[in-house]
Design an enzyme around this catalytic site. Structure first.
Site, PDB file in Angstrom:
ATOM      1  N   LYS A  55       0.825  -1.209   0.000  1.00  0.00           N
ATOM      2  CA  LYS A  55       0.000   0.000   0.000  1.00  0.00           C
ATOM      3  C   LYS A  55       0.861   1.261   0.000  1.00  0.00           C
ATOM      4  CE  LYS A  55      -3.551  -2.603   2.456  1.00  0.00           C
ATOM      5  NZ  LYS A  55      -4.129  -2.965   3.760  1.00  0.00           N
ATOM      6  N   GLN A  99      -5.122  -1.607   9.958  1.00  0.00           N
ATOM      7  CA  GLN A  99      -4.702  -2.889   9.391  1.00  0.00           C
ATOM      8  C   GLN A  99      -5.159  -4.024  10.311  1.00  0.00           C
ATOM      9  OE1 GLN A  99      -3.044  -3.256   6.369  1.00  0.00           O
ATOM     10  NE2 GLN A  99      -3.428  -5.440   6.645  1.00  0.00           N
ATOM     11  N   ASP A 124     -11.576   2.136   4.041  1.00  0.00           N
ATOM     12  CA  ASP A 124     -11.767   0.685   4.003  1.00  0.00           C
ATOM     13  C   ASP A 124     -13.249   0.314   4.005  1.00  0.00           C
ATOM     14  OD1 ASP A 124      -9.703  -1.033   3.612  1.00  0.00           O
ATOM     15  OD2 ASP A 124      -9.162  -1.277   5.712  1.00  0.00           O
ATOM     16  N   GLY A 273      -4.606 -11.358  -8.990  1.00  0.00           N
ATOM     17  CA  GLY A 273      -5.899 -10.947  -9.515  1.00  0.00           C
ATOM     18  C   GLY A 273      -6.539  -9.868  -8.673  1.00  0.00           C
TER      19      GLY A 273
END
Length: 934
Positions: A55, A99, A124, A273
Site C-alpha cells: 500500500k 490494518q 476501508d 488478480g
C-alpha cells in the site's frame, strides 16, 4: 489465463494512471496540497507488514502522502482509540485504515476500533455507518470496502451487463461477502449469498452468471460446479502444501483454478488478480476522500459556523447580551480552525488550552496578515479598543468570510471588581462567556501569583538563613548527604559554573569556594521583587514584613503589587516556547549583592520550580466572540511598567492557523504612544513578526477632551460639551489624533483610523474626524457602529484593513538596542511623546550606570508613564511639545527582556474606589448565573 491476467494488469494500470493524473491536478489547483493516507498497525505480523508495504508503495507511485503508524503489540484498546481520535481530527489525513488483524497481547474489540474511524475517512468502508449506507443503496455517500469495489471494477471490465444477471456470492464476511452482495444488488443483479453451511452449494454455484468467492477455504468451489461462460472472481488467499516449492507450500484461491478455467469465460488468478485491485481501490477511495475534502474545505479556508446576532434597541447590558448568546462548544471551534483533538485541552464547554505542538505541526505554513489595534490618548473611560478589536474580527469573519483570529490579553480581577469593570469588549462585540473571560479563566493569573510569591519567599528566606547560619551549616543544608552521598543538583552546577568553579564533587570545594557558593549576600536595599495579589488593595502598597519573633529581628519594608504587573506575566507574554520561558524565568533579577552583582532566580535555585508552576500557562486559551469567531486570550501584562500586549505564542499559532490570506488582530494596551510603541519595539523585536496594519481607535469624546473640554470622570455624567455638537473643540483636539497617526507611520506601517461612534456624536463631528485623519496621513478612516451592531457595524473598517494589508509595509524599529540606555530613552521621548529632552534624576542615573555595568544596557526600553497624556503630566492634553520628560528611576525586567524607566509617580497596586464595580455583581443561587454589570 492470459486474457484474465492481462485484464487484471491492464485495469490496475489504468486506475493507477488515472489517480496519478487526478492527484497532479489537485496539486496544480491547490499548491502544497496532497491527499493523505494513514495506516494504523498494531503489532508486527509478517503478512500485515507485506500488505502495508504494498500500500505504501502504491501511494508513493500515485503521489499520495502515506503515513504508517505502528503501535507495539502491548498497545491497549485505549491506546488504539486515542491514536484513532488524533488521526480523525488531522485535516492532512483524508483516508485512514486500521490494518487487521490487530496483533496485540491485550484484548481489543475490533468492531469498536473500526467504528471509531471517522466515516468520512473510513476508506476501508468497514464502519457500521458506511456499511449501513451501502446496504441502503447510498453508494454515492459512502466508502465501499476495497475488495468488493475492486471486484466490481473487474466485472465491469469484462464488458458484461450486470443488471438482470444472476450473481452468487460465496462467503458472508463484513469485509468481502456481505458488502459484495449489497454492491451487486444495487447494480441490479439478482443476488444469492451462500456459505459453508449452504446444503445446495454446488447447485447454487451452477446458476451463477457472476460468481464471487470469498469463503477462505482452499479450492472449496470445484470447476465442474461452474456454469459455462460464467465470470469468476476468486478473492481467496490460501496456502497448501507443495513439495516442489522451496517454501514447501503454494498459494491457491477458493476456486479450483485448473478445472474452473475450462468453463469460465473470465477468472481471476491467485495470486495477481483481486489483490492488486484491492490496493488500487484503496488508493482510489483515498483520492475520492481528498476530493470531497476539497469540495467542502478549501485549503486555507475554514468551514466555520457563525452565530447570528439578534440586535436589540436600546442595547442591553454587556452581561445580558453575553448570556443571551449560546456559545458553540469550544471543541467545535477548535475543529473549525484546524486544531487537532490532541492539541486541545478542554476546560469545560466554552474554553480550552491549545498545546504548543500545534505550532510545531504548522511551522511550514505561511503566516497570515498581522494587525494591531491601538488608540489615541484615552479618557479615563477608555475609547473602545477591545470592542473595536472584537468588532473587526467579527466583521472579517462572520461578514466577509475571512479566516480571522483575535488575540487579546486576559484581564486582571483587580480592575474587574474595582473601577474599570470587565475587559471582554462591549455591546455586541464581546468575547464570551464574559464572566469566564473576566474571572478565573483557566487559572493562568493564579499560577503567576503562586510563582511570583514563591520567588519573594525564597528571597527573604535566603537572607534569613544566611544571617543565622555559618558557611558550613548552610552548605550542609544546601547540599545534604543522602545515604552517605552528597551531590549537586543541576541548578547548583549552573551556579558553580557562574562563579567560575568547575567542580562537580561536593567534597572537593575549598572553604573559599563554599563561601562563594552558599552566600548570595543579598543587599536588602536593592530588592526589586515584590509580592503580588490579583486584587485592588491600596493598604498593601507599603507594608512591613518579618515582625514575628521567629524571624529573629529581620524585618524590612516591602509592598504588594497587582499580579499582572509581575515580571513573570511579562515573561509569559514574550516567551516563544516552554524552554524559552524557563530560561527567561531563570534570568529574572530580584536584587543585587552587596558587591553590586545581580542576583537571579537561578541563583536562588527556584527556576525549575517556577517552570513547573508555569508549565500550563504557556498554552494559549481558546474562546470565541459573540458571532462565533475564534479568540486567543493569553497573558495580561500591564501596559505601564510592562509592555501591555498579549502573548507572542498566541499570535504565532493564530498566524499559522489563519493561513496566508487570513488575519490575526491583536490589541496593544493604552494609547499608541505606550502600547503600540512597545508592541513594535519590544514584542515584534522578540517575536520576529512584522505587522501589516495599525488600526487606531478614536472617539469624538476623547478628541473633544484633547481640544480643551472639561475633565472626564468615571461615574460622573458627561458635561454638555461632550453631548452637544462642537466642531471647533473637536478640530482642536484632533492634534492628538494627528500625532498618534504620525507615531504609527514612524514605524513604516499603514494606519487605518476607526472612529468609534457614540449615540451623542453628530454626523458632522464624525465626518470631521474622518476628514482630518485622512489629511494627517491615515491610509483610510471610517466610522464604526460595531458596539450597537456587532460585526455588521465594522464591515467598512474590515474592508479598509483588507486594502491596507495589501500595500507595502516597510516596518522598522525606532532604535537600535545597542545604543546607550539614555539615547534610547531620549529617542522615545522626543520622537513618540514630543518632548524636547529628558532629565534623569540621580537615582535613575545611578541605575543607568549599574545596569550598563551588569550587562543589561542593550535591552529594549519599556517606558512607564501615564496613559492619559502624551507627556508625563496627565493634565496636559492634545499634543504637547517642548517639555522636559523627567525620569525618576529605572528598573530592570531582565527575564522579560527590557528596562523600564519610571516617568513621574504611579502605583502598581490600584486601590478600590468609593463604589467599586462589585456592588453590581451577584450570583443567582438557583441558576448559578452571574448577574450584574462587568
Amino acid at each position: 489465463l492470459l486474457p484474465c491476467l492481462f485484464l487484471c494488469f491492464s485495469l490496475f494500470r489504468q486506475v493507477r494512471e488515472r489517480l496519478k493524473q487526478q492527484v497532479a491536478e489537485m496539486k496544480e489547483k491547490f499548491p502544497g496540497f496532497r491527499p493523505g493516507l494513514a495506516i494504523l498497525q498494531v503489532g508486527n505480523r509478517d503478512d500485515s507488514n507485506l500488505y502495508i508495504n504494498m500500500k505504501l508503495k502504491a501511494a508513493a507511485e500515485i503521489g499520495i502522502s502515506a503515513n504508517h503508524i505502528k503501535l507495539p503489540n502491548t498497545a491497549t484498546e485505549a491506546d488504539v482509540l486515542k491514536c484513532i481520535a488524533s488521526l480523525n481530527g488531522d485535516p492532512a489525513v483524508h483516508g485512514f485504515i486500521v490494518q487487521l488483524p490487530l496483533d496485540s497481547d491485550k484484548p481489543i474489540n475490533t468492531e469498536k476500533i473500526t467504528n471509531a474511524v471517522a466515516p468520512e475517512k473510513d476508506v476501508d468502508g468497514l464502519s457500521s455507518i458506511n456499511a449501513g449506507k451501502l446496504s441502503r443503496g447510498d453508494l454515492g455517500d459512502c466508502f465501499i470496502p476495497c475488495t468488493p469495489k475492486g471486484c466490481m471494477e473487474l466485472i465491469r471490465q469484462t464488458g458484461i451487463q450486470v443488471a438482470g444477471k444472476r450473481a452468487v456470492v460465496v462467503g458472508r464476511s463484513k469485509i468481502v461477502g456481505a458488502p459484495m452482495h449489497d454492491l451487486l444488488l444495487w447494480n441490479h443483479a439478482t443476488v444469492t449469498t451462500c456459505h459453508s453451511k449452504t446444503s445446495t452449494l454446488a447447485e447454487e454455484v451452477g446458476k451463477a452468471d457472476i460468481l464471487v468467492v470469498a469463503a477462505g477455504k482452499a479450492e472449496m468451489v470445484k470447476g465442474e460446479w461452474i456454469k459455462p461462460g460464467a465470470i469468476v472472481i476468486d478473492c481467496g488467499i490460501n496456502h497448501v502444501p507443495d513439495s516442489t516449492k522451496a517454501s514447501g507450500k503454494r498459494v491457491v484461491g477458493d476456486v479450483a483454478y485448473n478445472t474452473a478455467k475450462e468453463k469460465a469465460s473470465y477468472i481471476t488468478p491467485v495470486p495477481g488478480g483481486v489483490g492488486p485491485m484491492t490496493v488500487a481501490m484503496l488508493m482510489q477511495s483515498t483520492v475520492e476522500s481528498a476530493q470531497r475534502f476539497l469540495e467542502k474545505f478549501q485549503p486555507g479556508k475554514w468551514n466555520i459556523q457563525y452565530t447570528q446576532l439578534t440586535l436589540k434597541t436600546p442595547v442591553p447590558s454587556d452581561i445580558e447580551i453575553s448570556q443571551s448568546c449560546m456559545p458553540k462548544p469550544i471543541d467545535q471551534v477548535a475543529k473549525e480552525v484546524g486544531l487537532l483533538p490532541d492539541e486541545v485541552e478542554l476546560y469545560g464547554q466554552t474554553k480550552a488550552k491549545v498545546h504548543l505542538s500545534a505550532l510545531k505541526r504548522l511551522k511550514n505554513q505561511p503566516d497570515g496578515k498581522y494587525v494591531v489595534v491601538t488608540g489615541i490618548t484615552p479618557t479615563p473611560l477608555g475609547e473602545g479598543k477591545s470592542t473595536t478589536t472584537v468588532g473587526l474580527v467579527q466583521a472579517l469573519g462572520a461578514h466577509l468570510h475571512q479566516n480571522v483570529f483575535a488575540c487579546v490579553r486576559q484581564p486582571s480581577q483587580g480592575p474587574t471588581f474595582g473601577i474599570k469593570g470587565g475587559a471582554a469588549g462591549g455591546g455586541y462585540c464581546q468575547v464570551i462567556p464574559m464572566e469566564e473571560f473576566n474571572l478565573h479563566l483557566t487559572g493562568d493569573i493564579h499560577a503567576i501569583t503562586a510563582a511570583n510569591n514563591l520567588v519573594a519567599a525564597a528571597v527573604d528566606a535566603r537572607i534569613f538563613h544566611e544571617l543565622t547560619q555559618t558557611d558550613q551549616a548552610l552548605y550542609n543544608r544546601l547540599v545534604p548527604s543522602v545515604n552517605g552521598v552528597r551531590r549537586f543538583s543541576d541548578i547548583q552546577i549552573r551556579r558553580l559554573q557562574k562563579l567560575g568553579i568547575n567542580k562537580t564533587d561536593p567534597t572537593a570545594l575549598t572553604k573559599e569556594e563554599i563561601n562563594l557558593f552558599v552566600r548570595l549576600d543579598i543587599d536588602p536595599g536593592t530588592i526589586t521583587w515584590q509580592r503580588v495579589l490579583d486584587t485592588n488593595d491600596r493598604f498593601l502598597r507599603k507594608i512591613t514584613i518579618g515582625q514575628s519573633p521567629t524571624e529573629k529581628g529581620f524585618s524590612r519594608t516591602a509592598q504588594f503589587d497587582i499580579t499582572v504587573s509581575s515580571e513573570i506575566m511579562a515573561v509569559l507574554a514574550l516567551s516563544d516556547g516552554l524552554d524559552d520561558m524557563k530560561k527567561r524565568l531563570g534570568r529574572m533579577v530580584v536584587a543585587s549583592s552587596k558587591r553590586g552583582e545581580p542576583i537571579t532566580t537561578d541563583d536562588l535555585g527556584v527556576t525549575g520550580a517556577l517552570a513547573v508552576l508555569m508549565k500550563d500557562t504557556v498554552k494559549p486559551n481558546l474562546m470565541q466572540t459573540l458571532e462565533g469567531t475564534p479568540v486567543f486570550v493569553h497573558a495580561g501584562p500591564f501596559a505601564n511598567i510592562a509592555h501591555g500586549n498579549s502573548s507572542v505564542l498566541a499570535d504565532k499559532i493564530a498566524l499559522k492557523l489563519v493561513g496566508k490570506e487570513g488575519f490575526v488582530v491583536t490589541e496593544a494596551g493604552f494609547g499608541a504612544d505606550i502600547g503600540m510603541e512597545k508592541f513594535f519595539n519590544i514584542k515584534c523585536r522578540y517575536s520576529g513578526l512584522r505587522p501589516h496594519v495599525v488600526v487606531l481607535v478614536a472617539t469624538v469624546r476623547a478628541l473633544k477632551m484633547h481640544g480643551g473640554g472639561p475633565a472626564v470622570t468615571a461615574g460622573v455624567p458627561l458635561p454638555k460639551e461632550y453631548t452637544e455638537e462642537n466642531l471647533q473643540l473637536l478640530a482642536k483636539g484632533c492634534s492628538n489624533l494627528n500625532k498618534q497617526i504620525q507615531n504609527a507611520r514612524m514605524f513604516g506601517v499603514p494606519v487605518v483610523v476607526a472612529v468609534n461612534a457614540f449615540k451623542t456624536d453628530t454626523k458632522a463631528e464624525l465626518a470631521l474626524v474622518v476628514q482630518l485623519a485622512k489629511e494627517a496621513g491615515a491610509f483610510d478612516a471610517v466610522e464604526c457602529t460595531h458596539w450597537a451592531e456587532g460585526g455588521k457595524g465594522a464591515v467598512a473598517l474590515a474592508k479598509a484593513v483588507q486594502r491596507a494589508s495589501q500595500t507595502p509595509s516597510n516596518f522598522r524599529f525606532l532604535y537600535n538596542v545597542e545604543l546607550p540606555v539614555i539615547d534610547k530613552i531620549r529617542l522615545i521621548a522626543q520622537q513618540i511623546y514630543g518632548a524636547s529632552d529628558i532629565e534623569l534624576l540621580p537615582e535613575a542615573q545611578e541605575k543607568v550606570t549599574l545596569y550598563t555595568k551588569q550587562g543589561f544596557g542593550n535591552l529594549p526600553i519599556c517606558m512607564a508613564k501615564t496613559h492619559l497624556s502624551l507627556s508625563h503630566d496627565p493634565e496636559q492634553k492634545g499634543a504637547p511639545t517642548g517639555f522636559i520628560l523627567p525620569i525618576r528611576d529605572i528598573r530592570a525586567s531582565v527575564g522579560a527582556g527590557f528596562l523600564y524607566p519610571l516617568v513621574g509617580t504611579m502605583s502598581t497596586m490600584p486601590g478600590l474606589p468609593t463604589r467599586p464595580c462589585f456592588y453590581d455583581i451577584d450570583l443567582d443561587p438557583v441558576s448559578g448565573e452571574v448577574n450584574g454589570l462587568f
